[in-house]
Design an enzyme around this catalytic site. Structure first.
Site, PDB file in Angstrom:
ATOM      1  N   GLY A 106      54.924  -0.218 127.750  1.00 55.26           N
ATOM      2  CA  GLY A 106      55.380   0.510 126.395  1.00 55.26           C
ATOM      3  C   GLY A 106      54.973   2.198 126.201  1.00 55.26           C
ATOM      4  CG  ASN A 187      51.291  -0.498 116.196  1.00 58.32           C
ATOM      5  OD1 ASN A 187      51.979   0.173 115.522  1.00 58.32           O
ATOM      6  ND2 ASN A 187      50.005  -0.031 116.394  1.00 58.32           N
ATOM      7  CD  GLN A 215      52.826  -5.111 118.211  1.00 57.07           C
ATOM      8  OE1 GLN A 215      52.796  -6.249 118.331  1.00 57.07           O
ATOM      9  NE2 GLN A 215      51.733  -4.384 119.169  1.00 57.07           N
ATOM     10  CB  SER A 235      55.259  -3.294 126.476  1.00 57.67           C
ATOM     11  OG  SER A 235      54.041  -3.430 127.225  1.00 57.67           O
ATOM     12  CG  HIS A 237      50.570  -5.879 127.313  1.00 59.30           C
ATOM     13  ND1 HIS A 237      49.520  -6.135 126.582  1.00 59.30           N
ATOM     14  CD2 HIS A 237      51.100  -4.838 127.353  1.00 59.30           C
ATOM     15  CE1 HIS A 237      49.324  -4.801 125.888  1.00 59.30           C
ATOM     16  NE2 HIS A 237      50.496  -4.056 126.615  1.00 59.30           N
ATOM     17  CB  THR A 273      56.464   1.120 145.064  1.00 57.23           C
ATOM     18  OG1 THR A 273      56.451   2.235 146.048  1.00 57.23           O
ATOM     19  CG2 THR A 273      56.547  -0.139 145.674  1.00 57.23           C
ATOM     20  CB  CYS A 363      45.863   2.897 121.730  1.00 58.93           C
ATOM     21  SG  CYS A 363      47.172   1.606 122.307  1.00 58.93           S
TER      22      CYS A 363
HETATM   23  N1  PLP Z   1      54.231   0.757 120.943  1.00 59.42           N
HETATM   24  C1  PLP Z   1      53.718  -0.194 120.027  1.00 59.42           C
HETATM   25  C2  PLP Z   1      54.239  -0.397 118.740  1.00 59.42           C
HETATM   26  C3  PLP Z   1      52.450  -0.897 120.543  1.00 59.42           C
HETATM   27  O1  PLP Z   1      51.863  -1.655 119.536  1.00 59.42           O
HETATM   28  C4  PLP Z   1      51.952  -0.482 121.675  1.00 59.42           C
HETATM   29  C5  PLP Z   1      50.647  -1.240 122.197  1.00 59.42           C
HETATM   30  O2  PLP Z   1      49.881  -1.641 121.489  1.00 59.42           O
HETATM   31  C6  PLP Z   1      52.656   0.244 122.457  1.00 59.42           C
HETATM   32  C7  PLP Z   1      53.699   0.950 122.191  1.00 59.42           C
HETATM   33  C8  PLP Z   1      51.950   0.694 124.059  1.00 59.42           C
HETATM   34  O3  PLP Z   1      52.420  -0.260 124.862  1.00 59.42           O
HETATM   35  P1  PLP Z   1      51.450  -0.745 126.318  1.00 59.42           P
HETATM   36  O4  PLP Z   1      50.239  -1.317 125.901  1.00 59.42           O
HETATM   37  O5  PLP Z   1      52.612  -1.364 127.194  1.00 59.42           O
HETATM   38  O6  PLP Z   1      51.490   0.627 126.986  1.00 59.42           O
END
Ligand code: PLP
Length: 419
Positions: A106, A187, A215, A235, A237, A273, A363
């Protein structure tokens, strides 16, 4: 499993002991280990890898480990797997395979859309870039970079419910606006944004529209045609796929600058890659996710209701944001404020009880700063620091909902009694 009196179901205990190579646990040890079971209420941070997804990925680590760019048989097998995955992702979101770009997740997709989009706009003399105040740091940090590079960046506010209002976008648009970035679901609060309307507004004015759907995709089936944005990020995960893999959808005809320089991978637009096992896993995880989204949403909605009925009844507890209509938020993410209770202390106590919750975005969890999302919604810094994000998902059980609600009451009482 142990019941509330600590008694252990004999059958479960027998099964558990059967799997142990060492000496079986006695009753005391068993109860202790059960008390240590962990409850995960942090699905918005990440999710477990689905077993079926892992099964699909494994051959691309072990037997078919070729580089998708190699011309020999190993490479061709890997390339075929990537092609199949790209076709699958495209079909699921209503796009063309040539509009799908695989990335490292993401963050990279967000960075690429905002920076790559802005650099392309600059070439056309458009240097005014808009993003909502509640975007993820992957977008906000890119915006800060653009500002340092001389772009005119501006932020769109949200209302008390955590939603962008269309007139707030419209009134900020200038003749040199090049790009508007608004996420589809937040999020920290789960609030859903009116991206369809924003995209229409942008299209009518020749402005690029980007939507971070990281999200949203794990909970609602995305159709890029209905959404209407020129670029969309998600994303793997977040929907039980592997970490470190994501997608940026770029609509045909939209031209943005490339960011990751290197080989000619991803049609010359993103060097490096490809992580073939992860790409295979992402596509399969997305397929499973879209197959189950609707049914899962109904279950999660009922779980949220049960939890909120219990916890909002406690003194000094309120919901940040509002979801009078379910359409306005994802039921899996909700944000609660516990008056007079520091979220760090609440988190610590929850963790002691084996419950994983968050103060906001993973984060930013190492930072002591109050959430930029909650302050944008009008909360004071103090109120934001009293707030906790709960996020539930496919494996959440009613028993866990009851346990966590009980722990909320206990922890509140404990922390407040100390004051
Ligand atoms: N955008 C949103 C709304 C997210 O919640 C997150 C991760 O928590 C990201 C971007 C970033 O994604 P990634 O963890 O795959 O870098």
């Amino acid at each position: 499993m142990a019941d509330s009196s600590g008694k252990v179901d004999k059958k479960v205990k027998k099964e558990y002991n059967k799997g142990r190579k060492e000496k079986p646990l006695d009753k005391g040890e068993w109860t202790k280990s059960m008390e240590k079971r962990l409850i995960y209420f942090d699905y918005a941070a990440t999710t477990s890898l689905d077993n079926e997804v892992l099964e699909k990925m494994l051959p691309y680590y072990k037997e078919n480990y070729g580089n998708a760019d190699s011309l020999h048989a190993f490479g061709r097998k890997a390339q075929t797997a990537v092609d199949v995955a790209r076709d699958k992702v495209a079909e699921l979101i209503g796009a063309k395979p040539s509009e799908i770009y695989f990335t490292s997740g993401g963050t990279e997709s967000d960075n690429w859309a905002v920076l790559g989009g802005a650099y392309a706009c600059k070439k056309r003399g458009k240097t005014h870039i808009l993003a909502s105040q509640i975007e993820h740091h992957a977008v906000l940090s890119a915006m800060e970079r653009l500002e340092k590079e001389g772009f005119d960046v501006e932020y769109i506010p949200v209302n008390a419910g955590g939603r962008v209002e269309i007139n707030e976008v419209e009134k900020r648009i200038k003749p040199n606006t090049g790009l508007v970035a608004v996420m589809k679901a937040n999020n920290e609060t789960g609030a859903i944004q009116p991206v369809e309307e924003i995209a229409k507004l942008c299209k009518d004015r020749g402005i690029l529209c980007f939507s971070d759907c990281v999200q949203y995709v794990p909970h609602r089936n995305l159709d890029v045609n209905e959404l209407g944005a020129d670029m969309v990020a998600f994303s793997s995960h977040k929907f039980h796929g592997p970490k470190g893999c994501g997608v940026l959808y770029i609509k045909k005809g939209v031209s943005i600058e490339k960011l990751v320089a290197g080989g000619e991978q991803e049609r010359g637009m993103r060097g490096g890659t490809l992580n073939v096992p992860a790409v295979v896993g992402l596509a399969y995880a997305l397929e499973l996710c879209f197959k189950n989204n609707q049914q899962r949403e109904e279950r999660i909605l009922a779980l949220r209701k049960k939890f909120l009925d219990k916890v909002l009844g406690l003194e000094g507890v309120s919901l940040n944001g509002s979801f009078e209509q379910d359409e306005e938020s994802l039921p899996s993410i909700f944000n609660l404020r516990f008056d007079g209770v520091e979220n760090t202390s609440f988190l610590y106590n929850m963790d002691l009880n084996g419950v994983a919750v968050a103060s906001g975005s993973a984060c930013a969890s190492a930072s002591l700063k109050p959430s930029h999302v909650l302050t944008a919604m009008g909360l004071s810094e103090g109120q934001a620091k009293n707030s906790i994000r709960f996020s539930i998902g496919k494996d959440t059980t009613e028993e866990e909902i009851e346990f966590v609600a009980e722990k909320c009451a206990e922890i509140l009482q404990k922390i407040r009694a100390k004051k």
